[in-house]
Design an enzyme around this catalytic site. Structure first.
Site, PDB file in Angstrom:
ATOM      1  N   SER A 232       2.341   6.109   0.512  1.00 50.89           N
ATOM      2  CA  SER A 232       1.379   5.961  -0.574  1.00 50.89           C
ATOM      3  C   SER A 232       0.087   6.695  -0.224  1.00 50.89           C
ATOM      4  O   SER A 232       0.101   7.906  -0.018  1.00 50.89           O
ATOM      5  CB  SER A 232       1.153   4.472  -0.865  1.00 50.89           C
ATOM      6  OG  SER A 232       0.491   4.302  -2.091  1.00 50.89           O
ATOM      7  N   GLU A 357       9.567   3.518  -8.284  1.00 51.69           N
ATOM      8  CA  GLU A 357       8.224   3.284  -7.761  1.00 51.69           C
ATOM      9  C   GLU A 357       7.445   2.245  -8.553  1.00 51.69           C
ATOM     10  O   GLU A 357       6.855   1.314  -8.008  1.00 51.69           O
ATOM     11  CB  GLU A 357       7.420   4.604  -7.776  1.00 51.69           C
ATOM     12  CG  GLU A 357       7.985   5.723  -6.927  1.00 51.69           C
ATOM     13  CD  GLU A 357       7.550   5.660  -5.490  1.00 51.69           C
ATOM     14  OE1 GLU A 357       6.846   4.704  -5.109  1.00 51.69           O
ATOM     15  OE2 GLU A 357       7.909   6.579  -4.725  1.00 51.69           O
ATOM     16  N   HIS A 470       8.089   1.103  -4.928  1.00 46.71           N
ATOM     17  CA  HIS A 470       7.017   1.536  -4.043  1.00 46.71           C
ATOM     18  C   HIS A 470       6.925   0.579  -2.859  1.00 46.71           C
ATOM     19  O   HIS A 470       6.985  -0.638  -3.034  1.00 46.71           O
ATOM     20  CB  HIS A 470       5.709   1.521  -4.833  1.00 46.71           C
ATOM     21  CG  HIS A 470       4.585   2.291  -4.228  1.00 46.71           C
ATOM     22  ND1 HIS A 470       4.616   3.666  -4.090  1.00 46.71           N
ATOM     23  CD2 HIS A 470       3.374   1.905  -3.760  1.00 46.71           C
ATOM     24  CE1 HIS A 470       3.475   4.081  -3.558  1.00 46.71           C
ATOM     25  NE2 HIS A 470       2.707   3.026  -3.343  1.00 46.71           N
TER      26      HIS A 470
END
Length: 563
Positions: A232, A357, A470
């Site tokens: 990220s 995600e 994610h």
């Protein structure tokens, strides 16, 4: 399960003096002792004879022997940033006495975070099989996520113990400045002293990498085989470092996990954000320098001011954007625009994403997105895709491509492709163009390969509602599926996925090639084949997975959040 916590868990040939970082000679550092900062308070546990001591450039530190390896926590790599707020970091004052390195250092001040916090936050952590020179082990430096606003290097998911046991590597995690403390650009408001303030957090990373270069051999690591990896915001920081002149030569492989930085904030937009932030502090632009003396709690209270570029409504954003700034000092070009940075063409890369995600990025904080109707989808897509494309067209195309998808399935797939996956496509294709061009030059040196992955395996947590969201790749790459509350769970399937991903990353750290025995052949990404390793229980190499989705969003320009 706390989805917000999971998101935050994720989220030089050129002289450093050119970037505002003073160069300090090793002999000079070791020769000084007077005036050193006081030692850290020792924890209750007494020293053990087996506890390792390493003499760093700045002074000796004592770690501990734990789980059969040597662990050092809270090693200072930079001085307290408080006295030099918004300015480049400084090396630490040298010391002679042995300093305790058994507890994590403070995290950068931030909102909604339960770790100890302080502007004195430039600390790193090391895991190694043996803290002894001559080990020649690959070094894996992890840069934490949390966008550019949250996180630290001490989350249990980032513990390096299992990677050390699995691959005989040295693992490093670190803290650095975040949010306004790391990225408030005052260069056009407060004068030359703050010319690099928009990238103070990036300069912290450069200073940490200098520490690795100068010290990691004493911990058994090879300073010539340093791999950066991050998820990220950590991946975005790595992409930025790929184009930061002061970072050139300080790392030799790079892996970004669901984190890209195609473009940076321009100086005018960054100044507009600084002006809005100062207003929230009760300061006019003429009084910008006064922010350097305000209480840190007051600085944190103003972080959620409305962003003057994106605003709050209509962009799926809240609060001011913080991130790298095109300041023509630390950063003189966008990280991956208009092309891949030439300075890092020789650095092998892994660029990867998860298949779903936004099921956590958006769905983690908005449960209603799991029960959408078809009438609701276009409006929510307009808010969350972050690209200017007709949402009705997007819905129609996804329903054509995937007729079995529910409204929520379409929403998560389209926002993943337009918002999260799109930047990875831009970067990996820019690297492929660069490699192709260099390969066609007569007598030119070939560019290093770029490997793409997509994590398809879905987490079984909460009945499988998150699929492959994610942050799922963090416990798999670190082989930390047994950490409590890990999104992966510690099932047999999760351990099988961790075997695959951690082995590939270790191999990449060791040789610059992620291929390992017993796994499908992972070939570099090219424009002709768009080769992508799909990680699943039965992993496979695919050509252009989700190609129709890629082509749909390729019709419109991509602009990085914050630009």
């Amino acid at each position: 399960m706390d989805p917000v916590r999971i998101i935050r868990q994720a989220e030089s040939h050129v002289s450093l003096s050119c970037a505002g970082l003073p160069s300090v000679d090793r002999r000079q550092m070791l020769g000084l002792g007077l005036g050193a900062a006081a030692t850290l308070t020792l924890p209750a546990r007494a020293w053990a004879a087996s506890d390792p001591v390493v003499v760093t450039v700045a002074g000796p530190v004592r770690g501990l022997r734990q789980d059969g390896i040597h662990v050092f926590k809270g090693i200072r790599y930079g001085a307290d940033t408080g006295p030099h707020r918004f300015q480049p970091p400084q090396p630490p004052a040298p010391w002679r006495e042995v300093r305790d390195a058994r507890t994590y250092g403070a995290a950068c001040p931030q909102t909604h975070f339960d770790e100890r916090q302080s502007e004195d936050c430039l600390f790193l952590n090391v895991w190694t099989a043996e803290a002894k020179a001559g080990g020649n082990r690959p070094v894996m430096v992890y840069i934490h996520g949390g966008a550019y606003s949250h996180g630290s290097g001490s989350d249990p998911l980032y513990d390096g113990t299992r990677l050390v046991h699995r691959g005989d590597v040295v693992v490093v995690t670190l803290n650095h400045r975040l949010n306004a403390l790391g990225h408030l650009y005052l260069g056009r408001l407060a004068g030359p002293a703050y010319a690099q303030s928009g990238n103070a957090g990036i300069l912290d990373l450069v200073l940490a990498l200098r520490w690795v270069r100068d010290n990691i051999a004493a911990f058994g690591g090879d300073p010539g085989r340093v791999m950066l990896f991050g998820q990220s915001g950590g991946g975005a920081k790595i992409a930025t470092l790929m184009a930061t002149p002061a970072a050139q030569g300080l790392f030799h492989r790079a892996a970004t996990m669901s984190g890209q930085q195609v473009t940076a904030s321009g100086p005018l937009n960054a100044t507009a954000r600084a002006t809005a932030y100062l207003a929230a502090l009760g300061l006019t632009p003429e009084r910008a320098a006064e922010a350097a003396a305000l209480p840190v709690d007051r600085l944190l209270s103003a972080l959620n001011a409305a962003d003057p570029i994106h605003g709050v409504a209509g962009q799926g954003m809240g609060g001011l954007y913080w991130g790298p700034v095109l300041d023509d000092q630390v950063l003189a070009r966008h990280p991956f625009y208009p092309d891949a940075p030439a300075q890092s063409a020789a650095v092998p890369m892994i660029i990867g994403n998860t298949h779903d995600e936004t099921r956590l990025l958006i769905g983690g904080s908005d449960p209603s997105t799991f029960t959408l109707t078809w009438d609701q989808v276009p409006g929510l897509l307009a808010k969350h895709m972050r690209v200017d494309i007709n949402p009705d067209l997007v819905v129609a195309e996804y329903r054509r491509l995937y007729p079995a998808y529910s409204p929520s399935d379409v929403f998560f797939a389209a926002t993943t492709a337009g918002r999260s996956w799109r930047a990875a496509v831009v970067e990996v294709e820019a690297r492929a163009v660069q490699a192709q061009a260099l390969g066609q030059e007569a007598g030119g040196q070939a560019a290093a390969p770029t490997y793409a992955y997509q994590l398809n395996w879905g987490s079984p947590k909460d009945g499988g509602k998150w699929r492959a969201p994610h942050t799922l790749d963090i416990p798999l790459v670190f082989d930390n599926t047994a950490v409590p509350d890990a999104l992966s769970t510690d099932s047999a399937e999760a351990r099988r996925m961790a075997d695959q991903m951690s082995n590939a990353f270790i191999a990449f750290a060791r040789t610059g090639d992620p291929n390992v025995g017993g796994a499908p052949r992972w070939t570099p990404y090219t424009l002709a084949g768009r080769e992508t390793l799909v990680f699943d229980l039965e992993s496979r190499l695919e050509a252009d997975p989700r190609g129709a989705e890629r082509r749909l969003f390729a019709q419109v320009p991509f602009t990085q959040q914050g630009t």
